[in-house]
Design an enzyme around this catalytic site. Structure first.
Site, PDB file in Angstrom:
ATOM      1  N   ASP A   1       0.842  -1.193   0.000  1.00 56.46           N
ATOM      2  CA  ASP A   1       0.000   0.000   0.000  1.00 56.46           C
ATOM      3  C   ASP A   1       0.879   1.245   0.000  1.00 56.46           C
ATOM      4  O   ASP A   1       2.014   1.230   0.473  1.00 56.46           O
ATOM      5  CB  ASP A   1      -0.970   0.003   1.185  1.00 56.46           C
ATOM      6  CG  ASP A   1      -0.393  -0.655   2.434  1.00 56.46           C
ATOM      7  OD1 ASP A   1       0.834  -0.845   2.506  1.00 56.46           O
ATOM      8  OD2 ASP A   1      -1.173  -0.990   3.337  1.00 56.46           O
TER       9      ASP A   1
ATOM     10  N   GLU B   1      -5.686   3.380   3.566  1.00 52.96           N
ATOM     11  CA  GLU B   1      -6.190   4.038   4.770  1.00 52.96           C
ATOM     12  C   GLU B   1      -7.657   4.420   4.648  1.00 52.96           C
ATOM     13  O   GLU B   1      -8.344   4.604   5.654  1.00 52.96           O
ATOM     14  CB  GLU B   1      -5.347   5.279   5.092  1.00 52.96           C
ATOM     15  CG  GLU B   1      -3.886   4.988   5.412  1.00 52.96           C
ATOM     16  CD  GLU B   1      -3.699   4.174   6.683  1.00 52.96           C
ATOM     17  OE1 GLU B   1      -4.690   3.924   7.392  1.00 52.96           O
ATOM     18  OE2 GLU B   1      -2.545   3.794   6.960  1.00 52.96           O
TER      19      GLU B   1
END
Length: 440
Positions: free
Chosen positions: A97, A167
């Site tokens: 990520d 997130e």
């Protein structure tokens, strides 16, 4: 010390060092000293927010291309896909990520972030890597480099995913909706890891079954009829109704779930009104909801709507002014490791990294992770998600003895020890991929 022990264990087990004469730990340490350290510092000091990872994605794409990976950019927004093909064999997805968090870094590090950026809502925010995604990206580049160097030891294809917006738990879904599997193939396995500030640096942990909870964001608008605060009988008070909803929601977990079934319903934000003596026309609530199974997730979400509407009806609100309950697109199902795959990779970690490098730990919370989208698909891809420690054992011991606390993830003080975190990330992911694609 650990790297010397790794080599000694491998010699004892196999009669020669790892992977056709190469000591993986030594090679990864050299990579860190020559390129990965600088790359980590760059990612850490240049964070970008969810769905805004333009420069981050470009740098990650360039780094992967430089080691021989074919890269496609702009998948699902800012996502990138790197393909490293090496003959016939399985397709293994490896994900990192990319996004940072809207926090002002206060670590005091020489390479601390001072970046600000306008987020997707149009608000300028400070940005920092407060969850270790800088480690994940750096380790992905290191893994790609090692796999290129070890081509003679494996056969198949590795799909490197630079994923946006973890997130906001939306990036994986967006990449899939942009045709990730249709364009690049359905993986036979999916792998990812997360660095952990609460665990010892240079160690790795993997377990079967549930790894992360589901997460959903729910917005509730409670409508009322405005009036003077001294004449509440002439209106309908949405503050009072919102307060009843907040209290009633706690009964979903305590009185509707089985006692041993985990669940969380947290009201994280409540806003309404403008003055002491004015009953407002509406109040807004923001909730986060966590569960460890899809069935519980659906039960909690249905219960939230039922309670909100029921409170309003009890207060005498007409049907056209009942609360609006909206489920955000920021949601993810639980992340569940494939039992057989997790056991296989754990055995490979013990075999190739040494038993001393592998630790065990119980879950301590209900954090979420949208890696679940890559495995909970129609294709039912077997997935394995593991943890890499990020804090020196001495610091953990000192905190346990009453010394300075180790800053948590999503804290402005969050930091990890870069070298053991990145190098173990590279070693562990390389071992995992070679376990699935190895020809030796």
């Amino acid at each position: 010390m650990r790297k010397t022990l790794v080599a000694a264990v491998l010699v004892a087990m196999c009669g020669s060092p790892l992977f056709a004469g190469e000591d993986l730990a030594v090679a990864v340490t050299a990579d860190y000293e020559t390129s990965l350290e600088e790359l980590f510092f760059y990612f850490h000091s240049h964070p970008e927010l969810s769905f805004r990872e333009t420069e981050t994605a470009a740098r990650l794409a360039d780094e992967l291309r430089a080691v021989g990976v074919e890269v496609t950019e702009g998948v699902g927004g800012t996502g990138i896909v790197g393909v490293l093909s090496n003959g016939d064999g399985p397709l293994v997805l490896v994900r990192a990520d990319m996004d940072g968090l809207p926090l002002r870094e206060d670590t005091g590090l020489d390479y601390a972030s001072t970046v600000t950026q306008v987020d997707i809502t149009g608000i300028e925010q400070p940005v920092m890597h407060a969850c270790g995604h800088d480690v994940h990206m750096t380790s992905m580049v290191g893994t790609a480099k090692r796999l290129v160097e070890l081509r003679d030891s494996w056969s198949g294809t590795v799909m490197f995913i630079g994923q946006p917006a973890e997130e906001r738990v939306g990036g994986a879904r967006d990449m899939l909706e942009d045709g990730l599997f249709e364009r690049f193939g359905v993986p036979d396995y999916a792998l990812a890891f997360h660095v952990s500030a609460g665990d010892p640096a240079g160690k790795v942990m993997i377990s079967p079954g549930l790894i992360a909870s589901s997460a959903d964001s729910v917005d509730i608008t409670v409508y009322g009829v405005g009036a003077h605060g001294a004449s509440p009988h002439k209106g309908k008070d949405p503050v009072y109704m919102a307060a009843q909803i907040v209290v009633a929601l706690q009964g979903l977990v305590s009185r509707e779930l089985a006692p041993l079934e985990p669940g969380v319903v947290t009201v994280g934000s409540i806003h309404g009104g403008s003055k002491h003596n004015i009953i407002p026309s509406e109040v807004k609530l923001q909730l986060t909801v966590r569960a460890d199974s899809q069935a519980t997730r659906e039960q909690l979400l249905a219960g939230i709507e039922r309670i909100a509407l029921g409170v309003a009806r009890t207060a005498g609100m007409p049907e056209d002014l009942l609360p609006k309950v909206e489920l955000s697109t920021e949601g993810t199902p639980p992340t569940i490791n494939d039992d057989e795959l997790a056991a296989r990779i754990r055995a490979a970690f013990i075999r190739d990294l040494g038993a001393d490098a592998v630790y065990e730990k119980k879950r301590e919370g209900m954090g979420a992770e949208d890696f679940a989208y890559f495995v909970m698909t129609e294709e039912n891809v077997p997935g394995a998600y593991f943890q890499v420690g990020g804090t020196p054992q001495a610091d953990l011991d000192a905190a346990a003895a009453g010394g300075p606390a180790v800053p948590s993830h999503h804290s402005p003080y969050f930091k990890i020890d870069p070298e053991p975190s990145v190098t173990m990330g590279v070693e562990a992911m390389t071992v995992a991929v070679l376990e699935l694609l190895g020809t030796d």
